[in-house]
Scaffold this motif. Structure first.
Motif, PDB file in Angstrom:
ATOM      1  N   ASP A  38       0.828  -1.212   0.000  1.00 44.83           N
ATOM      2  CA  ASP A  38       0.000   0.000   0.000  1.00 44.83           C
ATOM      3  C   ASP A  38       0.859   1.258   0.000  1.00 44.83           C
ATOM      4  O   ASP A  38       0.497   2.271  -0.626  1.00 44.83           O
ATOM      5  CB  ASP A  38      -0.917  -0.024   1.222  1.00 44.83           C
ATOM      6  CG  ASP A  38      -1.920   1.110   1.212  1.00 44.83           C
ATOM      7  OD1 ASP A  38      -2.678   1.213   0.225  1.00 44.83           O
ATOM      8  OD2 ASP A  38      -1.944   1.897   2.190  1.00 44.83           O
ATOM      9  N   TYR A  40       3.849   1.666  -1.426  1.00 47.11           N
ATOM     10  CA  TYR A  40       4.357   1.927  -2.777  1.00 47.11           C
ATOM     11  C   TYR A  40       3.228   2.290  -3.736  1.00 47.11           C
ATOM     12  O   TYR A  40       3.431   3.066  -4.698  1.00 47.11           O
ATOM     13  CB  TYR A  40       5.137   0.722  -3.297  1.00 47.11           C
ATOM     14  CG  TYR A  40       6.483   0.602  -2.603  1.00 47.11           C
ATOM     15  CD1 TYR A  40       7.520   1.487  -2.908  1.00 47.11           C
ATOM     16  CD2 TYR A  40       6.708  -0.372  -1.640  1.00 47.11           C
ATOM     17  CE1 TYR A  40       8.747   1.391  -2.269  1.00 47.11           C
ATOM     18  CE2 TYR A  40       7.925  -0.477  -0.999  1.00 47.11           C
ATOM     19  CZ  TYR A  40       8.943   0.413  -1.307  1.00 47.11           C
ATOM     20  OH  TYR A  40      10.151   0.330  -0.671  1.00 47.11           O
ATOM     21  N   HIS A  41       2.018   1.782  -3.472  1.00 45.87           N
ATOM     22  CA  HIS A  41       0.885   2.172  -4.304  1.00 45.87           C
ATOM     23  C   HIS A  41       0.568   3.652  -4.101  1.00 45.87           C
ATOM     24  O   HIS A  41       0.219   4.377  -5.068  1.00 45.87           O
ATOM     25  CB  HIS A  41      -0.342   1.313  -3.972  1.00 45.87           C
ATOM     26  CG  HIS A  41      -1.583   1.763  -4.659  1.00 45.87           C
ATOM     27  ND1 HIS A  41      -2.598   2.450  -4.004  1.00 45.87           N
ATOM     28  CD2 HIS A  41      -1.982   1.672  -5.961  1.00 45.87           C
ATOM     29  CE1 HIS A  41      -3.560   2.731  -4.858  1.00 45.87           C
ATOM     30  NE2 HIS A  41      -3.209   2.262  -6.066  1.00 45.87           N
ATOM     31  N   ARG A  42       0.699   4.148  -2.883  1.00 44.42           N
ATOM     32  CA  ARG A  42       0.454   5.567  -2.625  1.00 44.42           C
ATOM     33  C   ARG A  42       1.508   6.436  -3.329  1.00 44.42           C
ATOM     34  O   ARG A  42       1.197   7.521  -3.841  1.00 44.42           O
ATOM     35  CB  ARG A  42       0.449   5.842  -1.118  1.00 44.42           C
ATOM     36  CG  ARG A  42      -0.821   5.358  -0.427  1.00 44.42           C
ATOM     37  CD  ARG A  42      -1.020   6.056   0.923  1.00 44.42           C
ATOM     38  NE  ARG A  42       0.136   5.913   1.796  1.00 44.42           N
ATOM     39  CZ  ARG A  42       0.323   4.905   2.641  1.00 44.42           C
ATOM     40  NH1 ARG A  42      -0.586   3.937   2.704  1.00 44.42           N
ATOM     41  NH2 ARG A  42       1.393   4.855   3.388  1.00 44.42           N
ATOM     42  N   GLU A  44       2.865   5.640  -6.081  1.00 46.34           N
ATOM     43  CA  GLU A  44       2.407   5.643  -7.474  1.00 46.34           C
ATOM     44  C   GLU A  44       1.278   6.644  -7.656  1.00 46.34           C
ATOM     45  O   GLU A  44       1.268   7.442  -8.617  1.00 46.34           O
ATOM     46  CB  GLU A  44       1.938   4.247  -7.873  1.00 46.34           C
ATOM     47  CG  GLU A  44       1.307   4.182  -9.255  1.00 46.34           C
ATOM     48  CD  GLU A  44       0.409   2.968  -9.443  1.00 46.34           C
ATOM     49  OE1 GLU A  44      -0.409   2.966 -10.393  1.00 46.34           O
ATOM     50  OE2 GLU A  44       0.487   2.017  -8.623  1.00 46.34           O
ATOM     51  N   ARG A  51       3.800   2.893 -12.082  1.00 48.73           N
ATOM     52  CA  ARG A  51       3.294   1.624 -11.513  1.00 48.73           C
ATOM     53  C   ARG A  51       4.364   0.547 -11.588  1.00 48.73           C
ATOM     54  O   ARG A  51       4.565  -0.203 -10.631  1.00 48.73           O
ATOM     55  CB  ARG A  51       2.039   1.187 -12.250  1.00 48.73           C
ATOM     56  CG  ARG A  51       1.608  -0.231 -11.858  1.00 48.73           C
ATOM     57  CD  ARG A  51       0.202  -0.532 -12.255  1.00 48.73           C
ATOM     58  NE  ARG A  51      -0.734   0.230 -11.441  1.00 48.73           N
ATOM     59  CZ  ARG A  51      -2.033  -0.070 -11.330  1.00 48.73           C
ATOM     60  NH1 ARG A  51      -2.540  -1.102 -11.982  1.00 48.73           N
ATOM     61  NH2 ARG A  51      -2.820   0.679 -10.589  1.00 48.73           N
ATOM     62  N   ALA A  54       6.881   1.208  -8.931  1.00 44.94           N
ATOM     63  CA  ALA A  54       6.295   0.965  -7.605  1.00 44.94           C
ATOM     64  C   ALA A  54       6.183  -0.531  -7.332  1.00 44.94           C
ATOM     65  O   ALA A  54       6.526  -1.012  -6.236  1.00 44.94           O
ATOM     66  CB  ALA A  54       4.919   1.625  -7.511  1.00 44.94           C
ATOM     67  N   GLN A  55       5.745  -1.265  -8.328  1.00 39.49           N
ATOM     68  CA  GLN A  55       5.605  -2.710  -8.155  1.00 39.49           C
ATOM     69  C   GLN A  55       6.975  -3.368  -7.973  1.00 39.49           C
ATOM     70  O   GLN A  55       7.133  -4.283  -7.164  1.00 39.49           O
ATOM     71  CB  GLN A  55       4.866  -3.315  -9.343  1.00 39.49           C
ATOM     72  CG  GLN A  55       3.386  -2.952  -9.383  1.00 39.49           C
ATOM     73  CD  GLN A  55       2.675  -3.543 -10.575  1.00 39.49           C
ATOM     74  OE1 GLN A  55       3.307  -3.877 -11.594  1.00 39.49           O
ATOM     75  NE2 GLN A  55       1.351  -3.669 -10.480  1.00 39.49           N
ATOM     76  N   PRO A 150      -5.720  -2.972  -5.690  1.00 38.66           N
ATOM     77  CA  PRO A 150      -5.276  -1.984  -6.692  1.00 38.66           C
ATOM     78  C   PRO A 150      -4.378  -2.581  -7.776  1.00 38.66           C
ATOM     79  O   PRO A 150      -4.405  -2.126  -8.924  1.00 38.66           O
ATOM     80  CB  PRO A 150      -4.524  -0.953  -5.847  1.00 38.66           C
ATOM     81  CG  PRO A 150      -5.152  -1.037  -4.496  1.00 38.66           C
ATOM     82  CD  PRO A 150      -5.480  -2.487  -4.318  1.00 38.66           C
ATOM     83  N   TRP A 151      -3.576  -3.585  -7.418  1.00 37.57           N
ATOM     84  CA  TRP A 151      -2.677  -4.182  -8.409  1.00 37.57           C
ATOM     85  C   TRP A 151      -3.124  -5.593  -8.802  1.00 37.57           C
ATOM     86  O   TRP A 151      -2.474  -6.231  -9.616  1.00 37.57           O
ATOM     87  CB  TRP A 151      -1.249  -4.241  -7.857  1.00 37.57           C
ATOM     88  CG  TRP A 151      -0.621  -2.886  -7.721  1.00 37.57           C
ATOM     89  CD1 TRP A 151      -1.046  -1.699  -8.247  1.00 37.57           C
ATOM     90  CD2 TRP A 151       0.574  -2.591  -6.993  1.00 37.57           C
ATOM     91  NE1 TRP A 151      -0.218  -0.664  -7.912  1.00 37.57           N
ATOM     92  CE2 TRP A 151       0.817  -1.182  -7.141  1.00 37.57           C
ATOM     93  CE3 TRP A 151       1.487  -3.334  -6.250  1.00 37.57           C
ATOM     94  CZ2 TRP A 151       1.902  -0.549  -6.552  1.00 37.57           C
ATOM     95  CZ3 TRP A 151       2.581  -2.690  -5.682  1.00 37.57           C
ATOM     96  CH2 TRP A 151       2.782  -1.314  -5.818  1.00 37.57           C
TER      97      TRP A 151
END
Length: 324
Positions: A38, A40-42, A44, A51, A54-55, A150-151
């Protein structure tokens, strides 16, 4: 019974509680790993990284993350297809479709994880897997998985039943040994206690039988020795002695010559009045036939009250003249 109770109930109960404790632990660990995704998603979402970046950062962060006593417990990531996204100990599987992958017991473990996340969003999945970094060792494992929507990823980690067994087995063995020794000590104690009681009972039986035999044969001077029996039975011997003593005092208190004979007609006891009449001591007359001690005309005839008493088993009275 105590050993059986511990092995059949206490140890399994403790094992179940330990398993449940570890299950709760991996759930919290998985949620911690989910929070990293979460994070790294933020990044992004805020436009700090793409993305893909981040992934990649998230995968590498979880790839190196370890926990547990040996620092060998790890996290893995799959998606909903399912395809392996990241596995630190099986990097060769990354990018592989594992929808048909089954563990050595035939369980479609990755599909099971997907089903859990589709149904509940997170949960436990049981299967068999290699033991940590030892590919040659396959053991039972329980993983907690949580969907990262989200991913389209699923992150998880697990516990090995072997770890629980390795924790519980020494404790179980210690309990078995300790209670086994206690049981053995109890059995030995019971055995020796029983032997002691048995010996004391046998001593009591011998002493009581001797008192009885001497008493029914008219020997009122014999007394049982309380020290020959166990302490718990000494009062019994003393009580038997007191009964004989009471009878002896009664005979001694009689002013007339009074004596006892056994079934063979031998003198066993004479009171003080009788000894005075005879002019002899008890040692001089004890054991001699009564006709040699008390001479009267009925001796050896059907008029002998002693013979008649012994023959009939009832009280018999008679009159005769004694000669000194």
């Amino acid at each position: 019974l105590m050993v059986g109770l511990n092995l059949a109930w206490v140890v399994p109960s403790a094992r179940n509680k330990l398993v449940e404790s570890k299950r709760q632990m991996v759930r919290e660990e998985t949620r911690t790993a989910w929070s990293i995704l979460d994070h790294y998603h933020r990044m992004e979402a805020e436009g700090q990284v793409s993305r893909e970046e981040a992934q990649e950062l998230a995968k590498e962060a979880l790839r190196s993350l370890r926990y547990g006593p040996e620092n060998k417990d790890y996290f893995f990531i799959i998606d909903f297809r399912p395809v392996v996204i990241m596995h630190p100990f099986k990097p060769e599987m990354e990018g592989s479709d594992v929808s048909d992958y089954k563990d050595p017991k035939g369980n479609p473990l990755f599909k099971r994880m997907v089903e859990v996340c589709q149904r509940e969003g997170e949960g436990f999945a049981d299967y068999f897997w290699q033991y940590k970094d030892d590919a040659s060792r396959i053991v039972e494992k329980t993983s907690y998985v949580k969907a990262f929507q989200p991913w389209g990823w699923i992150v998880g980690t697990g516990i090995y039943t072997e770890d629980v067994a390795e924790t519980v087995n020494p404790w179980r063995n210690t309990i078995a040994v300790v209670f086994g020794l206690l049981a053995l000590s109890g059995l030995l104690g019971a055995y020796f206690f029983t032997r002691m009681i048995s010996r004391n009972l046998e001593a009591l039986k011998r002493t009581a039988a001797r008192i009885y035999e001497e008493a029914i044969h008219g020997d009122l001077l014999f007394r049982g020795d309380p020290s020959q029996v166990g302490e718990e039975f000494r009062e019994v011997v003393k009580e038997m002695n007191s009964i004989i003593e009471l009878f002896t005092r009664y005979i001694e208190s009689r002013p007339a010559p009074t004596f006892t004979v056994d079934r063979e007609g031998r003198v066993r006891y004479v009171n003080s009045a009788g000894l005075k009449f005879l002019g002899a001591s008890l040692e001089q007359v004890k054991g001699r036939p009564c006709r040699e001690v008390f001479h009267h005309g009925a001796c050896g005839t059907p008029d002998c009250v002693g013979d008649r008493c012994l023959a009939s088993g009832t009280p018999v009275a008679g009159e005769f003249i004694l000669k000194k």
